[in-house]
Enzyme design. Sequence first.
Site, PDB file in Angstrom:
ATOM      1  N   TRP A   5      17.667  13.708  49.849  1.00 17.84           N
ATOM      2  CA  TRP A   5      18.032  14.502  51.040  1.00 17.84           C
ATOM      3  C   TRP A   5      17.183  14.111  52.233  1.00 17.84           C
ATOM      4  CZ3 TRP A   5      22.502  15.759  49.836  1.00 17.84           C
ATOM      5  CH2 TRP A   5      22.822  16.230  48.561  1.00 17.84           C
TER       6      TRP A   5
ATOM      7  N   ASP B 257      13.136  21.734  55.706  1.00 22.70           N
ATOM      8  CA  ASP B 257      14.331  21.884  54.877  1.00 22.70           C
ATOM      9  C   ASP B 257      13.883  22.626  53.629  1.00 22.70           C
ATOM     10  OD1 ASP B 257      16.460  21.759  53.175  1.00 22.70           O
ATOM     11  OD2 ASP B 257      16.763  19.580  53.323  1.00 22.70           O
TER      12      ASP B 257
ATOM     13  N   LYS C 134      21.233  27.650  45.972  1.00 22.88           N
ATOM     14  CA  LYS C 134      20.167  27.291  45.030  1.00 22.88           C
ATOM     15  C   LYS C 134      19.354  28.537  44.689  1.00 22.88           C
ATOM     16  CE  LYS C 134      20.500  22.464  45.916  1.00 22.88           C
ATOM     17  NZ  LYS C 134      20.298  21.438  46.921  1.00 22.88           N
TER      18      LYS C 134
HETATM   19  C1  PLP Z   1      20.719  20.664  47.847  1.00 16.94           C
HETATM   20  C2  PLP Z   1      19.894  20.205  48.992  1.00 16.94           C
HETATM   21  C3  PLP Z   1      20.474  19.659  50.150  1.00 16.94           C
HETATM   22  C4  PLP Z   1      21.959  19.460  50.299  1.00 16.94           C
HETATM   23  O1  PLP Z   1      22.536  20.661  50.713  1.00 16.94           O
HETATM   24  P1  PLP Z   1      24.025  20.692  51.271  1.00 16.94           P
HETATM   25  O2  PLP Z   1      24.158  22.123  51.700  1.00 16.94           O
HETATM   26  O3  PLP Z   1      24.927  20.312  50.147  1.00 16.94           O
HETATM   27  O4  PLP Z   1      24.113  19.758  52.422  1.00 16.94           O
HETATM   28  C5  PLP Z   1      19.636  19.299  51.178  1.00 16.94           C
HETATM   29  N1  PLP Z   1      18.304  19.456  51.106  1.00 16.94           N
HETATM   30  C6  PLP Z   1      17.718  19.971  50.022  1.00 16.94           C
HETATM   31  C7  PLP Z   1      16.235  20.149  49.996  1.00 16.94           C
HETATM   32  C8  PLP Z   1      18.487  20.367  48.930  1.00 16.94           C
HETATM   33  O5  PLP Z   1      17.895  20.886  47.851  1.00 16.94           O
END
Ligand code: PLP
Length: 365
Positions: A102, A172, A197
């Site tokens: 990511w 993030d 998550k």
């Molecule tokens: C799962 C994840 C993503 C991707 O998320 P999307 O909503 O599918 O774009 C991005 N960054 C992290 C840290 C993640 O765990």
Amino acid sequence: MTKTHYFSPGPAALPVPVREQLARELLDTFGMGVSILEISHRSKQYEEVNARAHAVARRLLAIPDTHEVLFTPFGAQQHFCLLLPQLTSPGDTVAYTDTGVWAHIAVAEAQASGRTVEVVFDGQPNYTTLGTPSEWKIPRHAKFLHLTVNNTVYGTEYARIPSGLGVDLVLDMTSSLAARSDIPWAETALIYASAQKNFGIAGCSLVIVRKDVLDASRPLAKANRLGNALSYAAFFDAKSILNTPPCFPIHVAGRTFEWMEAEGGLAEMERRALQKAALVYGEVDRGFYKGRPEKPYRSRHNFVFSLPTAELDALFVAEAAKEGLLEIKGYRTTGGIRCSMYNGVSLESAQTFAHFMDAFRTKYG
Ligand SMILES: *Cc1c(COP(=O)(O)O)cnc(C)c1O
């Protein structure tokens, strides 16, 4: 039927009591024969759902008055793009760490946007560590340092969120929000976390933005010709009801936050995450299994390890499935095993998995 223990990396397990509550609510959420799936986003009922979701996020995460909270549609990848024209202009310098799948995409989006991107830590190709923040050479004029707090694919996470680096942070926290209490608020410009998550279901993101950063984003977004309907300020001004929002995902986010609050709050979620992680890493450290990340960088949610051979990896996954332990195959590029335990995974599921690791070692080790 064997009891299922669901270790998906995302979308991930929800707490069972929340699923039961939602099942009831799908028939009638408001005591008027209408559900959250159908209610108008301009109704007073939805306004209450929306206000409650914002309020519980604020309480649970102990978000200080210096920061605003909003929900947007979009997943994390959209925020990789959206934050750039709202926090910076073309030609500005931004700092990133490249710590996994990511983070790497976030770097690529920043590069494509015409910003000067300083990658202050590059974990390629193995991504087994997150580096040493005190050694990073962050340009003094960098607008922010972007960090991916937890790396779901490689199973790494900062033991402490780096801070005191003399630069604003953009975090993030898609796979770490609501399970750690060490957010350095004063220096945190922006946090985004897409749901599915540790909280909620896919379809919305939680965004936390420092007030001065939100104010500064208004002229920047205009100057950079970002459409108004994509701007954080527009979502904030509309209390996250700019246009028809993802009502159900926002409701589910609120319900999972309420469940966490009732279970003891953020400190308890963090304690449980560390306890579940310790059970699995305890088994890894007894030998036979080989942990992928270096120890100080182990994730508290995604446990990535391998067995002595690829055949044993496959056998481990197959035998686990027979016992109801699902979704533990490693990412396609890393192979091995990845078992994920976010806030919705119970301690009992973690114990069951650790017992399975022990029994498998005894049988095949
Ligand atoms: C799962 C994840 C993503 C991707 O998320 P999307 O909503 O599918 O774009 C991005 N960054 C992290 C840290 C993640 O765990």
